[in-house]
Each structure stands twice: as C-alpha cells, then as structure tokens.
Enzyme design. Structure first.
Site, PDB file in Angstrom:
ATOM      1  N   HIS A 394      49.367  43.272  40.202  1.00 50.47           N
ATOM      2  CA  HIS A 394      49.221  42.509  39.239  1.00 50.47           C
ATOM      3  C   HIS A 394      48.016  42.438  38.155  1.00 50.47           C
ATOM      4  O   HIS A 394      48.036  42.139  37.691  1.00 50.47           O
ATOM      5  CB  HIS A 394      50.715  42.042  39.358  1.00 50.47           C
ATOM      6  CG  HIS A 394      51.131  41.116  38.410  1.00 50.47           C
ATOM      7  ND1 HIS A 394      52.092  41.645  37.740  1.00 50.47           N
ATOM      8  CD2 HIS A 394      50.605  40.102  37.294  1.00 50.47           C
ATOM      9  CE1 HIS A 394      52.587  40.517  36.533  1.00 50.47           C
ATOM     10  NE2 HIS A 394      51.599  39.833  36.668  1.00 50.47           N
ATOM     11  N   GLU A 395      47.665  41.304  39.193  1.00 55.14           N
ATOM     12  CA  GLU A 395      46.861  39.953  38.812  1.00 55.14           C
ATOM     13  C   GLU A 395      45.319  41.014  38.363  1.00 55.14           C
ATOM     14  O   GLU A 395      44.966  41.044  37.776  1.00 55.14           O
ATOM     15  CB  GLU A 395      46.113  39.332  39.412  1.00 55.14           C
ATOM     16  CG  GLU A 395      47.998  38.484  39.598  1.00 55.14           C
ATOM     17  CD  GLU A 395      48.362  37.208  38.573  1.00 55.14           C
ATOM     18  OE1 GLU A 395      47.615  37.483  37.190  1.00 55.14           O
ATOM     19  OE2 GLU A 395      48.993  37.052  38.275  1.00 55.14           O
ATOM     20  N   HIS A 398      45.463  42.691  35.522  1.00 51.92           N
ATOM     21  CA  HIS A 398      45.546  41.625  34.023  1.00 51.92           C
ATOM     22  C   HIS A 398      43.849  41.616  34.354  1.00 51.92           C
ATOM     23  O   HIS A 398      42.879  41.600  33.022  1.00 51.92           O
ATOM     24  CB  HIS A 398      46.110  39.979  34.124  1.00 51.92           C
ATOM     25  CG  HIS A 398      47.640  40.672  34.251  1.00 51.92           C
ATOM     26  ND1 HIS A 398      47.185  40.792  32.613  1.00 51.92           N
ATOM     27  CD2 HIS A 398      47.818  39.523  34.589  1.00 51.92           C
ATOM     28  CE1 HIS A 398      48.488  40.052  33.360  1.00 51.92           C
ATOM     29  NE2 HIS A 398      49.930  39.493  33.746  1.00 51.92           N
ATOM     30  N   HIS A 401      42.308  44.605  32.430  1.00 52.21           N
ATOM     31  CA  HIS A 401      43.001  44.994  30.569  1.00 52.21           C
ATOM     32  C   HIS A 401      41.653  44.635  30.162  1.00 52.21           C
ATOM     33  O   HIS A 401      41.066  45.083  29.472  1.00 52.21           O
ATOM     34  CB  HIS A 401      44.014  44.255  31.102  1.00 52.21           C
ATOM     35  CG  HIS A 401      44.733  44.436  29.844  1.00 52.21           C
ATOM     36  ND1 HIS A 401      45.267  44.310  29.191  1.00 52.21           N
ATOM     37  CD2 HIS A 401      43.995  44.793  28.059  1.00 52.21           C
ATOM     38  CE1 HIS A 401      46.578  44.188  28.123  1.00 52.21           C
ATOM     39  NE2 HIS A 401      44.759  45.220  27.510  1.00 52.21           N
TER      40      HIS A 401
END
Length: 602
Positions: A394-395, A398, A401
């Site tokens: 998940h992190e 980020h 991105h």
C-alpha cells in the site's frame, strides 16, 4: 537478533541501520537545513516585492510564479525533513524544535504568496491569454491558470476573501469541540471481558471487544458505547449541524447552490458522479446481504445483530513473516507491473526509502511522504503479520505514484489530488491479493485472504457510501431549512442502516447513534472518495492482469499525471470512466466473484 524479536521496545540507535530510512539524502547535516531555511526567508522578502506588479506583463508574472515554486519546493524539503526526523523519535527535543520552526516558516511562506491567485483572478481573461501565448514559460502553467479561471465566479474580492479566511478559525469551532469532547472528555463505563474482569471501555478497546469470540462481550461493548453517546445526543447534534451550517455559509457566500456542489467543485467533479456511486451501491445491496448471510452461517448464529459484524469469521494465520520475505512477496505480487516499476520498487527497498521497525518514541502507523526535491520515503512499524505485508504494498503504491509524478511534472503539478490519492496504493494491494490467492495451497489461508478482501469492500464501498448517503440527505435537509435535531439525525441514520442491513441483520436500535461518533462527518463529503478510489483501483488492477502492457502503459500515464489535469480525466487515461457507473459496478462484480469463492469454502 533482529529488532522485532527483542522483548523490550528498542531505542532508535539500537535498530540496525539497514532497517532505517536515510534522511541524509535530504540533508547531510542540520547546518545545510539551516542554510535552506535562511534561503527561504530571503525568498519570502523577494516574493512580497511582486505585489501589485503581476499585471505588468508576462515576464513579471513568470518570474513571480517561478520564485514562488522554488520557495515552496525548498520549504517542503525543510518541513518534511524536520517532521520525519521528529517521527523517528518524538521524544527528541532537537527535532521537536526543528519541527516547530519548520511549521512557523510554512505559515510565513503561505502568507507571502496569498496575493498571487486573487491578483491573477483580477487580470482580464483576454489579457491573461495574451500573456500565455507570448511566453513559452507561462504555457507550462496553462492548467494552473485554467483552474483559477474555472473557479473565478466563486472567488470574491480580495477584501471579502480576507474576511472569509479570517472567519475559518471560528467556523472550525464545531469540529474542534467535537474533537475535544470525543477524544478527551467522553468517558465510557467498565464492562466485563471474556474472563469476567472489569475493563474500562475506550474507543480503542471497542474495536477489540467487537472482534471478541464471546458474543456477550460484543453486545455489552456495543450497548455501552452507544448508550454513552446517546446521553449527549442533543449536544452532538448541535455540534454536527453547526459544522453543516458553516459549510452552508461558505458555499452560499461563494455562490454555490449547495455545500455538496461546493465540495465537488474543488476537484471539478459533477454531482452525477456522487449520485451514480450511491445508486450503483444501492442496486447491489443484495450482494451485501448475501455476504451477511454467509457471515451468519460461519458464526453459527440464528440471528445476526449489528454487534456481530466485525468478529472474524476466518482465523488469521499466526505465522510470522520476516521483513525480507515480505519484500519478496510484494515484489512477486507486483510483478505484472513490469520491469520498470519493479526496478523502482527495488530501488525504494534498497536505497534508504523505508523505515521498518518500531522503536521507542517513533510515530505509530504507516505513511508515505517526501518532498519534490527528494525521493519518497515510507514509515512502517512492521510486526510480521500478513496485514503488514499489505501495508508495505500500500505505502509503496503511494511512494511510486509520487516518484512517477515528480520525475514527470514541474513542481506546480506535483501534488496529486486527494480524490485519486488512494488509487495507486489500492492497485498494489489488489495485485498482491490476486498473487497470494493464486499461490496459496492452504484452504484456511485462502479463506482468510478472501474474507480480508471482502471486508475491504464492505468497509470501503458499502459503509462509506452509506455515510455519503447520510451526508447528502442531512445537508440537503439543512439547505431546505429543516431543523436537524438529534431525533431527526438518528431516524435518518437508523433508516439507512435498515436499508443496508435489515434483509439479513436484526438492526439494533442503538445503532441510530453511530452518526455521533464519525469524525469524517466534520470534513463534509470526503468519505465518498474512499469508495471511488477503491473502485477505480480494483478496475485498474483487473485491466493490468487481463490486458497486460496496454493497461500498464495507460496506468503509468495516470501515475505521471500529478495534478496536471482534473482527477476524472486522469483516471480516464487509465481506462476508468467515473462519469459512468461502470467502474463501481465492475468492482462490485469482483466482490460477487470473491464472495462466490468464499461461499464454496465455508
């Protein structure tokens, strides 16, 4: 012995360096940080000199924007570094002081540039167009100018905008009062735990109690929590409606038809997107009811109650996953993204991006952060569970991105909007989930993963959309001049719970007070973004797995976009058209597929 196996929580200097992020990539020393701080103070003095000059020609306007962006990029470095150093050990007074100074500097920076947007707004559009067409440098700022012009009718005079800005502290009183009441003043009674011992109920313990295998504990915690909120229902209703009235005031003054329109317009989103989301989820409520029926069967209950919705129906594996093994799992799970993406992922793992283990004083939870002039960073508190493996994926979603955006976009477009912020992180989780499901031979592990995925859907789509529907109804009623008493709010909330759950759940009357404890209702019309982001991510991950390179290329265009275009248009580049109900429906089709698989296992 690794840091996570020692019994006492280690101090920061006891953690192996290879498990710490390297903030030296930002600043080698505090002296260098101090030098940049001085530079920003000088830039503040320079920026102020542009006041009143922006109409004088394209060269002056470009100079001002460049100086502003340079100052803000440097300020980000200063602020992020100080905060992340503090996050390593919140008890360290050196970095407490640095963090405080960085916050003060940020306030000065944003105050110094506050004249720019109102001044650009005052430039006649034909003059602004002539500035842009005569200057190559200003063409870069085309979307920045478009956004100002698009919202021009809602921007007031400089004096009026100043008054609105000055009123914001007063307007946040309802939220501040709720926060203090909810986090500091509100006390819950003691209940008996599974062993018959008296334990004080707290908001943190409530979740654990609801996951208890002892149904009496679940029911007691549920009843005690909502009875307590119920005693303050009139105060909490006044607090929440006060926040709604502040929204109504700002939207009316800024010439919007409603608070919902004002909120959506910040991202250039039409109300159709909001309505489509609610309608599509409402049309798929039978799927939620099917899942609730399976939950009742798995728990061997004759009747499901609201306090039975969070107890695990499949046991989590107690297996400890070493950090290095977790990295391999994430890498394998994201391999469909191709060599370039995996190369950046490995760079992050191997080049001091990640702070892995818990230590004394370290900030809890997990996040991805960084500055335009640095690579991204990820804070973890890794404990070795399967959930922690998903957190890494998940992190890093980020982080990558931000990495793609910052490599591609100028500073002015480097911040992606909150509307799309959870897409990349959830794409990574979805790809990892598909990989783990495909590669597990254990029936129990597969059932756990399927249920974990279904719970994500239930919490992020069904629950958040019910919240979004509650906000739409209550704000609309207020707009129409209706009184929103505690009873009115509770009845609206109870009716929604009946619509969403009553087909398979005995909807306990106490749930009508749940509206009183949801902090997100004080950031109006935010919750729907969780559902649209999650739906978009599921759609994108499916395209990546089914189409391969064409879908990956489209998705990378989205990752590189930052805020260079509007959120819905950036998502369209990735193949997701939220102007239609299709992405949400496609996500719910995935929910049905997973549900069918779990039904076969339980």
């Amino acid at each position: 012995m690794s840091a996570m196996n020692s019994k006492a929580l280690p101090k920061r200097d006891e953690i192996d360096e290879k498990y710490k992020w390297n903030l030296g990539d930002m600043y080698q020393s505090i002296d260098k940080w101090e030098n940049d701080l001085k530079t920003v103070k000088q830039l503040i003095e320079q920026i102020v000199k542009y006041k009143g000059t922006l109409v004088n020609g394209p060269e002056i306007l470009l100079e001002c924007l460049k100086a502003s962006n340079e100052m803000m990029a440097l300020n980000d470095m200063i602020y992020v570094y100080a905060r992340m150093k503090r996050d390593e050990d919140n008890g360290n007074p050196t970095y407490q002081a640095l963090s405080d100074r960085a916050s003060t500097l940020s306030t000065e920076v944003y105050a110094s540039i506050s004249f720019i947007v109102p001044k650009i707004t005052s430039i006649p559009q034909d003059v602004l167009e002539s500035f842009i067409s005569s200057s190559e440098g200003l063409k870069v700022y085309r979307q920045f100018f478009n956004e100002i012009v698009r919202q021009k009718e809602h921007i007031l005079s400089e004096k009026e905008e100043e008054i609105l800005a000055l009123s914001s502290e007063m307007a946040s009183s309802s939220r501040d009062i709720f926060t203090m009441f909810n986090n500091a003043d509100l006390k819950f009674p003691f209940i008996k735990d599974e062993n018959g011992e008296d334990i004080e109920l707290t908001k943190g313990r409530y979740t654990k109690f609801l996951e208890s295998e002892d149904r009496r504990v679940r029911k007691d915690a549920f009843t005690a929590l909502y009875d307590t909120y119920g005693k303050f229902s009139n105060t909490l209703a006044t607090s929440l409606t006060g926040n709604m009235k502040a929204n109504k005031f700002y939207s009316t003054v800024s010439k919007y038809k409603s608070s919902l329109e004002a909120s959506l317009d910040a991202d250039n989103i039409s109300q159709e997107v909001y309505d489509n989301l609610i309608d599509t989820v409402n049309n798929n409520l039978p799927l939620l009811h099917r899942y609730l029926k399976l939950r009742r069967k798995a728990l061997k209950l004759e009747e499901l109650h609201m306090y039975d919705l969070y107890v695990p129906i499949v046991k989590e594996s107690k297996k400890n996953i070493p950090y290095e093994e977790a990295l391999k799992l994430v890498e394998q799970g994201l391999s469909p993204m191709g060599d370039e993406y995996i190369g950046y992922l490995k760079e992050g793992f191997n080049s001091g991006w990640v702070d892995v283990f818990e230590n004394q004083g370290k900030t809890s939870g997990a996040y991805s952060w960084g500055a335009y002039k640095s690579h991204p960073y990820v804070l973890l508190n890794y404990q070795g569970t399967i959930n922690d493996v998903f957190t890494i994926a998940h992190e890093m979603g980020h982080a990558l991105h931000s990495y793609y955006t910052n490599k591609t976009q100028p500073y002015v477009y480097s911040e992606y909007k909150i509307f799309v912020a959870e897409v990349a992180s959830t794409v990574n989780e979805s790809l990892l989930m598909e990989h783990l499901l495909k590669n597990t031979s254990s029936k129990e592990e597969k059932a756990y993963l399927l249920n974990h995925y279904l719970e994500q859907f239930r919490g992020t789509i069904f629950r958040q959309v019910m919240f979004a529907e509650f906000e739409k109804i209550t704000h609309s009623n207020l707009q129409d001049g209706e009184a929103l008493t505690a009873d009115v709010l509770s009845n609206i909330y109870l009716d929604l719970n009946k619509k969403y759950f009553e087909a398979e759940v005995s909807v306990d009357d106490a749930i009508k007070m749940e509206w009183a404890r949801i902090p997100h209702f004080y950031t109006s019309f935010y919750v729907y973004k969780y559902a649209t982001g999650f739906s978009s991510a599921v759609a994108i991950s499916n395209m990546i797995l089914n189409e391969g390179k064409p879908a990956i290329d489209r998705y990378k265009e989205f990752l590189k976009g930052g805020s260079s275009d509007y959120p819905l248009d950036l998502l369209k580049r990735a193949g997701v058209d939220l102007y239609t109900p299709k992405p949400v429906q496609d996500a719910l089709d995935v929910f049905e597929k997973i549900l069918t698989e779990l039904e076969a296992l339980i």
